[in-house]
Design a protein around this motif. Sequence first.
Motif: not given
Length: 96
Positions: A35-38, A41-51
């Motif tokens: 769970x913590x590894x997942x 992984x999610x925290x590494x996603x680039x969400x700067x252009x996502x509303x």
Amino acid sequence: MSTITTDDVRHLAQLSNLQLSDDELAALQVDLENILNYVHQLSELDTSNVEPTYQVSGLENVWRDDVVRQGAADREALLALAPEQADHSVKVPQVL
């Protein structure tokens, strides 16, 4: 990456008031690490252009006015229906 130790799992089990066998501790340790590894992984996603999305169904609250309506019965009429009354209140048996 976070590493969950057996002591961490024991501590969490104690806080949750769970009694786990050694096999359950080992399985829970693996699950928590996954769970913590997942999440990592999610925290590494680039969400700067996502509303940000707060509502996806399009539903809205339906409000109505909060109006106090006078009923047909008044206090005296309701007290008259009670089997016993005292001091302008309904008298009930004592409960201890």
